[in-house]
Motif scaffolding. Structure first.
Motif, PDB file in Angstrom:
ATOM      1  N   HIS A 116       1.088  -1.230  -0.061  1.00 55.49           N
ATOM      2  CA  HIS A 116      -0.018  -0.029  -0.093  1.00 55.49           C
ATOM      3  C   HIS A 116       0.748   1.367   0.069  1.00 55.49           C
ATOM      4  O   HIS A 116       2.022   1.099   0.308  1.00 55.49           O
ATOM      5  CB  HIS A 116      -0.979   0.019   1.150  1.00 55.49           C
ATOM      6  CG  HIS A 116      -0.370   0.239   2.700  1.00 55.49           C
ATOM      7  ND1 HIS A 116      -0.167  -0.703   3.365  1.00 55.49           N
ATOM      8  CD2 HIS A 116       0.257   1.283   3.165  1.00 55.49           C
ATOM      9  CE1 HIS A 116       0.596  -0.368   4.570  1.00 55.49           C
ATOM     10  NE2 HIS A 116       0.686   0.774   4.525  1.00 55.49           N
ATOM     11  N   ASN A 123       0.519   5.188   1.682  1.00 52.83           N
ATOM     12  CA  ASN A 123      -0.289   5.866   2.901  1.00 52.83           C
ATOM     13  C   ASN A 123      -0.306   7.317   2.534  1.00 52.83           C
ATOM     14  O   ASN A 123       0.618   7.640   2.305  1.00 52.83           O
ATOM     15  CB  ASN A 123       0.213   5.314   4.338  1.00 52.83           C
ATOM     16  CG  ASN A 123      -0.354   6.409   5.351  1.00 52.83           C
ATOM     17  OD1 ASN A 123       0.240   7.398   5.700  1.00 52.83           O
ATOM     18  ND2 ASN A 123      -1.474   5.776   5.910  1.00 52.83           N
ATOM     19  N   GLU A 126     -11.791  -2.508   4.952  1.00 56.54           N
ATOM     20  CA  GLU A 126     -10.748  -2.388   5.655  1.00 56.54           C
ATOM     21  C   GLU A 126     -10.694  -0.944   6.346  1.00 56.54           C
ATOM     22  O   GLU A 126      -9.847  -0.339   6.058  1.00 56.54           O
ATOM     23  CB  GLU A 126      -9.326  -2.825   5.128  1.00 56.54           C
ATOM     24  CG  GLU A 126      -9.337  -4.060   4.674  1.00 56.54           C
ATOM     25  CD  GLU A 126      -7.841  -4.809   4.088  1.00 56.54           C
ATOM     26  OE1 GLU A 126      -6.876  -3.913   4.733  1.00 56.54           O
ATOM     27  OE2 GLU A 126      -7.926  -5.371   3.535  1.00 56.54           O
ATOM     28  N   THR A 127     -11.462  -0.824   7.346  1.00 62.31           N
ATOM     29  CA  THR A 127     -11.329   0.628   7.909  1.00 62.31           C
ATOM     30  C   THR A 127     -10.509   0.408   9.180  1.00 62.31           C
ATOM     31  O   THR A 127     -10.426  -0.922   9.757  1.00 62.31           O
ATOM     32  CB  THR A 127     -12.847   1.131   8.390  1.00 62.31           C
ATOM     33  OG1 THR A 127     -13.527  -0.120   9.409  1.00 62.31           O
ATOM     34  CG2 THR A 127     -13.682   1.438   7.354  1.00 62.31           C
ATOM     35  N   ARG A 128      -9.897   1.489   9.874  1.00 67.28           N
ATOM     36  CA  ARG A 128      -8.919   1.482  10.796  1.00 67.28           C
ATOM     37  C   ARG A 128      -9.339   2.373  11.930  1.00 67.28           C
ATOM     38  O   ARG A 128      -9.823   3.556  11.654  1.00 67.28           O
ATOM     39  CB  ARG A 128      -7.647   1.446  10.535  1.00 67.28           C
ATOM     40  CG  ARG A 128      -7.330   0.733   9.503  1.00 67.28           C
ATOM     41  CD  ARG A 128      -6.904  -0.797  10.044  1.00 67.28           C
ATOM     42  NE  ARG A 128      -6.377  -1.536   9.342  1.00 67.28           N
ATOM     43  CZ  ARG A 128      -6.750  -2.548   8.679  1.00 67.28           C
ATOM     44  NH1 ARG A 128      -8.101  -2.702   8.278  1.00 67.28           N
ATOM     45  NH2 ARG A 128      -6.209  -3.185   7.740  1.00 67.28           N
ATOM     46  N   GLU A 149      -8.898   4.302   6.217  1.00 66.53           N
ATOM     47  CA  GLU A 149      -9.642   3.011   5.494  1.00 66.53           C
ATOM     48  C   GLU A 149      -8.425   2.878   4.356  1.00 66.53           C
ATOM     49  O   GLU A 149      -7.995   3.793   3.862  1.00 66.53           O
ATOM     50  CB  GLU A 149     -10.795   3.546   4.921  1.00 66.53           C
ATOM     51  CG  GLU A 149     -11.314   2.428   4.162  1.00 66.53           C
ATOM     52  CD  GLU A 149     -12.834   2.528   3.586  1.00 66.53           C
ATOM     53  OE1 GLU A 149     -13.478   1.848   2.741  1.00 66.53           O
ATOM     54  OE2 GLU A 149     -13.406   3.928   3.867  1.00 66.53           O
ATOM     55  N   HIS A 150      -8.431   1.656   4.086  1.00 68.48           N
ATOM     56  CA  HIS A 150      -7.578   1.114   3.009  1.00 68.48           C
ATOM     57  C   HIS A 150      -8.693   1.002   1.666  1.00 68.48           C
ATOM     58  O   HIS A 150      -9.775   0.444   1.773  1.00 68.48           O
ATOM     59  CB  HIS A 150      -7.107  -0.230   3.079  1.00 68.48           C
ATOM     60  CG  HIS A 150      -5.996  -0.298   4.030  1.00 68.48           C
ATOM     61  ND1 HIS A 150      -4.688  -0.418   3.312  1.00 68.48           N
ATOM     62  CD2 HIS A 150      -5.766  -0.387   5.323  1.00 68.48           C
ATOM     63  CE1 HIS A 150      -3.696  -0.343   4.264  1.00 68.48           C
ATOM     64  NE2 HIS A 150      -4.272  -0.446   5.546  1.00 68.48           N
ATOM     65  N   HIS A 164      -5.073  -6.204  -3.164  1.00 69.42           N
ATOM     66  CA  HIS A 164      -3.910  -5.477  -2.973  1.00 69.42           C
ATOM     67  C   HIS A 164      -3.380  -4.892  -4.375  1.00 69.42           C
ATOM     68  O   HIS A 164      -3.742  -5.473  -5.286  1.00 69.42           O
ATOM     69  CB  HIS A 164      -2.435  -6.053  -2.342  1.00 69.42           C
ATOM     70  CG  HIS A 164      -2.606  -6.098  -1.096  1.00 69.42           C
ATOM     71  ND1 HIS A 164      -2.849  -5.031  -0.150  1.00 69.42           N
ATOM     72  CD2 HIS A 164      -2.946  -7.351  -0.172  1.00 69.42           C
ATOM     73  CE1 HIS A 164      -2.768  -5.422   1.263  1.00 69.42           C
ATOM     74  NE2 HIS A 164      -2.790  -7.126   1.157  1.00 69.42           N
ATOM     75  N   THR A 201      -3.242  -1.373  -2.206  1.00 67.43           N
ATOM     76  CA  THR A 201      -4.504  -0.222  -1.641  1.00 67.43           C
ATOM     77  C   THR A 201      -3.658   1.088  -1.436  1.00 67.43           C
ATOM     78  O   THR A 201      -2.637   1.172  -1.283  1.00 67.43           O
ATOM     79  CB  THR A 201      -4.827  -0.686  -0.331  1.00 67.43           C
ATOM     80  OG1 THR A 201      -3.764  -0.660   0.776  1.00 67.43           O
ATOM     81  CG2 THR A 201      -5.684  -2.208  -0.379  1.00 67.43           C
ATOM     82  N   GLU A 215      -3.929   3.644   1.559  1.00 65.37           N
ATOM     83  CA  GLU A 215      -4.186   3.722   2.925  1.00 65.37           C
ATOM     84  C   GLU A 215      -4.347   5.187   3.075  1.00 65.37           C
ATOM     85  O   GLU A 215      -3.426   5.854   3.236  1.00 65.37           O
ATOM     86  CB  GLU A 215      -3.377   3.056   3.768  1.00 65.37           C
ATOM     87  CG  GLU A 215      -3.432   2.925   5.048  1.00 65.37           C
ATOM     88  CD  GLU A 215      -2.174   2.343   5.844  1.00 65.37           C
ATOM     89  OE1 GLU A 215      -2.116   1.329   6.191  1.00 65.37           O
ATOM     90  OE2 GLU A 215      -0.931   2.985   5.602  1.00 65.37           O
ATOM     91  N   PHE A 266      -5.601   7.813   6.069  1.00 62.60           N
ATOM     92  CA  PHE A 266      -5.556   7.737   7.816  1.00 62.60           C
ATOM     93  C   PHE A 266      -5.537   9.283   8.113  1.00 62.60           C
ATOM     94  O   PHE A 266      -5.009  10.254   7.402  1.00 62.60           O
ATOM     95  CB  PHE A 266      -4.464   7.125   8.414  1.00 62.60           C
ATOM     96  CG  PHE A 266      -4.460   5.655   8.225  1.00 62.60           C
ATOM     97  CD1 PHE A 266      -5.435   4.766   7.837  1.00 62.60           C
ATOM     98  CD2 PHE A 266      -3.271   4.882   8.684  1.00 62.60           C
ATOM     99  CE1 PHE A 266      -5.421   3.455   7.819  1.00 62.60           C
ATOM    100  CE2 PHE A 266      -3.300   3.661   8.774  1.00 62.60           C
ATOM    101  CZ  PHE A 266      -4.366   2.786   8.341  1.00 62.60           C
TER     102      PHE A 266
END
Length: 147
Positions: free
Chosen positions: A6, A8, A32-34, A55-56, A66, A68, A70, A72
């Motif tokens: 990924h 970011n 894929e949330t964080r 989120e991804h 993949h 992704t 990312e 944040f």
């Protein structure tokens, strides 16, 4: 195993930037949330009381596993200058069907244009259209199309 996983982006407003990449570049939600915090994250980042949300997103043209993008946000963030000739990662590039049309959508969604739309022909006969722009938070992106 070695594989690219990924890229970011740290966003001022991760939900706004996530929506921008979904709408302009057709990135897709893959669930894929964080919402991350804890002593392990503090140790990993070197930031006391770190808290990350985001989120991804699956990049266009790839399967959901993949690579992704990312996106944040931290509760506390530093500001930095972005320019094309700075050291480090300079931009994300997206191949699109129509550079001018995608640029107009990018502008409507809060992005901005950096340079001119340029058309060029390579020695192998391929023709390309390029433009640099920014997303709605100022991150540099390149739009390109080939024929």
């Amino acid at each position: 195993m070695f594989r690219y996983v990924h890229t970011n982006i740290i966003a001022k407003d991760c939900q706004k930037l996530i929506n921008f990449y979904k709408e302009v570049f057709r990135c897709k939600t893959i669930g894929e949330t964080r919402n991350l915090r804890g002593e392990w994250l503090d140790r990993l980042t070197g930031i006391s009381n770190a808290h990350i949300v985001g989120e991804h997103l699956c990049l266009p043209g790839y399967e959901e596993d993949h690579p992704t993008l990312e996106i944040f946000s931290y509760d506390t963030m530093e500001n930095a200058d972005s320019s094309l000739n700075k050291c480090g990662i300079a931009h994300l590039a997206f191949e699109v069907d129509d550079v001018e049309k995608t640029l107009q959508l990018l502008l409507q969604k809060g992005g901005s244009q950096i340079g001119e739309v340029v058309k060029t022909k390579y020695e192998d006969g391929r023709e390309a259209v390029f433009v640099y722009a920014t997303d709605c938070e100022g991150n540099i992106v390149e739009l390109q199309s080939w024929s």
